[in-house]
Write a protein that holds these residues in place. Structure first.
Motif, mmCIF file in Angstrom:
data_model
loop_
_atom_site.group_PDB
_atom_site.id
_atom_site.type_symbol
_atom_site.label_atom_id
_atom_site.label_comp_id
_atom_site.label_asym_id
_atom_site.label_seq_id
_atom_site.Cartn_x
_atom_site.Cartn_y
_atom_site.Cartn_z
ATOM 1 N N SER A 108 0.637 -1.279 0.024
ATOM 2 C CA SER A 108 -0.167 -0.037 -0.081
ATOM 3 C C SER A 108 0.860 1.197 -0.139
ATOM 4 O O SER A 108 0.653 2.266 -0.649
ATOM 5 C CB SER A 108 -0.861 -0.107 1.099
ATOM 6 O OG SER A 108 -1.681 1.112 1.291
ATOM 7 N N GLN A 111 2.055 2.052 -3.414
ATOM 8 C CA GLN A 111 1.049 2.762 -4.359
ATOM 9 C C GLN A 111 0.588 3.973 -3.987
ATOM 10 O O GLN A 111 -0.018 4.569 -4.774
ATOM 11 C CB GLN A 111 -0.047 1.637 -4.548
ATOM 12 C CG GLN A 111 0.640 0.287 -5.219
ATOM 13 C CD GLN A 111 -0.383 -0.797 -5.081
ATOM 14 O OE1 GLN A 111 -1.379 -0.898 -4.279
ATOM 15 N NE2 GLN A 111 -0.200 -1.882 -5.436
ATOM 16 N N SER A 112 0.703 4.327 -2.701
ATOM 17 C CA SER A 112 -0.038 5.291 -2.192
ATOM 18 C C SER A 112 0.833 6.823 -1.895
ATOM 19 O O SER A 112 0.645 7.752 -2.037
ATOM 20 C CB SER A 112 -0.761 5.189 -0.993
ATOM 21 O OG SER A 112 0.030 4.885 0.146
#
Length: 182
Positions: A108, A111-112
């Motif tokens: 995560s 991707q963030s």
């Protein structure tokens, strides 16, 4: 885009041994390794030379950094330093997690984080499962199941310590838990 691979698995499963073997391959030149400081680092000191307090240069030419706190911050610092301070350009990053780490938050983060998603991409999750202790870990559930569920690749180690039928049963169980993984 630099691929980032997550190497996970229980403490003592063989993550560091696998990583050491992989890094001896010339095709792995340009690999940076981020090691979770709470994990079982176990990288032989004769393989490492200090560059500064948190960055070590491996004999293979790979870079090894200790993660202190935020993975995103450590990865950004490493990427900013490539090509300087004796750190060659990076072609891939391997994050070796502690044995109790859940790989999903790491994925995560990749991707963030607005800086990282423009520089890196998820290369895959490699989960190491110890054939001797793996069945008990699976029976307890929890993090072992999350590590297996996140895996693109499952590596079974220590198969020499169990009977062939026990290794086959574990492999069958792993395939049922994550049929998409190799």
């Amino acid at each position: 885009m630099i691929p980032v691979f997550i190497l996970t698995g229980a403490l003592g499963a063989g993550k560091t041994t696998l990583l050491q073997r992989l890094l001896t391959d010339p095709r792995m030149a340009g690999t940076a390794v981020l090691v979770n400081e709470f994990g079982e680092i176990g990288l032989d000191h004769e393989l490492l030379s200090p560059v500064d307090g948190e960055v070590m240069l491996m004999r293979s030419g790979c870079v090894c950094c200790t993660i202190r706190g935020d993975i995103a911050q450590s990865l950004r610092k490493l990427l900013d330093r490539q090509g300087t301070d004796g750190i060659a350009p990076i072609s891939r990053v391997v994050i070796e997690t502690t044995g109790v780490a859940d790989p999903f938050p790491v994925l995560s983060t990749l991707q963030s984080d607005p800086v990282l998603w423009s520089q890196v991409k998820a290369g895959g999750v490699i989960t190491v499962i110890d054939a001797f202790n793996g069945p008990a870990a699976l029976a307890r559930g929890g993090i072992a199941l999350r590590q297996i569920a996140a895996a693109d690749t499952l590596v079974m180690t220590k198969t020499d310590l169990v009977a062939p039928d026990a290794a086959n049963r574990l492999e069958t169980r792993l395939r049922s838990l994550n049929p998409a993984a190799t």
